[in-house]
Design a protein around this motif. Sequence first.
Motif, PDB file in Angstrom:
ATOM      1  N   GLU A   1      14.409 -20.463 -12.916  1.00  0.00           N
ATOM      2  CA  GLU A   1      14.102 -22.038 -13.763  1.00  0.00           C
ATOM      3  C   GLU A   1      13.097 -22.801 -14.050  1.00  0.00           C
ATOM      4  O   GLU A   1      11.794 -21.807 -14.404  1.00  0.00           O
TER       5      GLU A   1
ATOM      6  N   ASP B   1      11.139 -25.595 -14.933  1.00  0.00           N
ATOM      7  CA  ASP B   1      10.409 -26.805 -14.216  1.00  0.00           C
ATOM      8  C   ASP B   1      10.599 -27.763 -15.940  1.00  0.00           C
ATOM      9  O   ASP B   1       9.385 -26.817 -16.363  1.00  0.00           O
TER      10      ASP B   1
ATOM     11  N   HIS C   1       9.126 -32.072 -12.834  1.00  0.00           N
ATOM     12  CA  HIS C   1       9.068 -31.596 -11.484  1.00  0.00           C
ATOM     13  C   HIS C   1       7.926 -31.956 -10.857  1.00  0.00           C
ATOM     14  O   HIS C   1       7.928 -31.049  -9.395  1.00  0.00           O
TER      15      HIS C   1
ATOM     16  N   ASP D   1      11.434 -28.925  -4.362  1.00  0.00           N
ATOM     17  CA  ASP D   1      11.476 -27.780  -5.406  1.00  0.00           C
ATOM     18  C   ASP D   1      11.178 -26.359  -4.473  1.00  0.00           C
ATOM     19  O   ASP D   1      12.099 -25.130  -4.071  1.00  0.00           O
TER      20      ASP D   1
ATOM     21  N   THR E   1      13.130 -23.149  -3.225  1.00  0.00           N
ATOM     22  CA  THR E   1      12.509 -21.874  -3.657  1.00  0.00           C
ATOM     23  C   THR E   1      12.756 -20.863  -2.119  1.00  0.00           C
ATOM     24  O   THR E   1      13.239 -19.762  -2.059  1.00  0.00           O
TER      25      THR E   1
ATOM     26  N   ARG F   1       9.347 -19.158 -11.616  1.00  0.00           N
ATOM     27  CA  ARG F   1       9.889 -20.685 -12.699  1.00  0.00           C
ATOM     28  C   ARG F   1       8.342 -20.558 -13.727  1.00  0.00           C
ATOM     29  O   ARG F   1       7.552 -20.402 -13.537  1.00  0.00           O
ATOM     30  N   TYR F   2       9.214 -21.445 -14.509  1.00  0.00           N
ATOM     31  CA  TYR F   2       8.519 -21.713 -15.412  1.00  0.00           C
ATOM     32  C   TYR F   2       8.463 -23.195 -16.225  1.00  0.00           C
ATOM     33  O   TYR F   2       9.122 -24.286 -16.053  1.00  0.00           O
ATOM     34  N   THR F   3       7.566 -23.717 -16.239  1.00  0.00           N
ATOM     35  CA  THR F   3       7.089 -24.854 -16.895  1.00  0.00           C
ATOM     36  C   THR F   3       8.242 -25.030 -18.275  1.00  0.00           C
ATOM     37  O   THR F   3       8.060 -24.138 -19.460  1.00  0.00           O
TER      38      THR F   3
ATOM     39  N   SER G   1       3.803 -23.868 -12.956  1.00  0.00           N
ATOM     40  CA  SER G   1       4.348 -25.151 -12.508  1.00  0.00           C
ATOM     41  C   SER G   1       3.733 -26.299 -12.130  1.00  0.00           C
ATOM     42  O   SER G   1       3.645 -25.714 -10.560  1.00  0.00           O
TER      43      SER G   1
ATOM     44  N   SER H   1       4.904 -27.287  -9.229  1.00  0.00           N
ATOM     45  CA  SER H   1       4.919 -26.531  -7.626  1.00  0.00           C
ATOM     46  C   SER H   1       4.438 -25.250  -7.826  1.00  0.00           C
ATOM     47  O   SER H   1       3.523 -25.292  -6.950  1.00  0.00           O
ATOM     48  N   ARG H   2       4.152 -24.838  -8.478  1.00  0.00           N
ATOM     49  CA  ARG H   2       2.756 -23.243  -8.281  1.00  0.00           C
ATOM     50  C   ARG H   2       1.285 -23.954  -8.827  1.00  0.00           C
ATOM     51  O   ARG H   2       0.768 -22.856  -7.321  1.00  0.00           O
TER      52      ARG H   2
END
Length: 135
Positions: free
Chosen positions: A60, A62, A66, A75, A79, A91-93, A127, A129-130
């Motif tokens: 994904e 983001d 996000h 998200d 996930t 997930r990557y920005t 990201s 979310s991370r």
Amino acid sequence: MAQNRMVIRARELRRLTSLPEGVLWQVLRTRPGGLKFRRQHPIGAFVVDFYCAAVNLVVEVDGASHGMGGQAQRDARRTAWLKSQGLRVLRYTAADVLHDPQAVASGIVARVSGKTTPPPCFAWSPSPSRAMGRK
């Protein structure tokens, strides 16, 4: 019927690909590490940015949205559901993708191959979310 709606939505999203997704697709379509990716692939009630069936992997990208409002929580739920289906989710920005899409692809291949440390050229940042402790 719901499946048909998701296929239609996936086709629409392919036509409306964001710049970061389009840039990453140009790299992933070359099958880095021998991995074949599909873009805007329907899975259940979701359409994921990229999917590699051979290794049950979802990737994904983001964008800035996000990290706004309740998107990080949505998200995280998405996930969690994808993981409950036996899928790995990375997930990557969008900023990382735009900065160095080749490094993002190399990082994906490194993680799939079991190497826990991405190549040194890979400038990964979490990201939103991370950053909130979610994966």
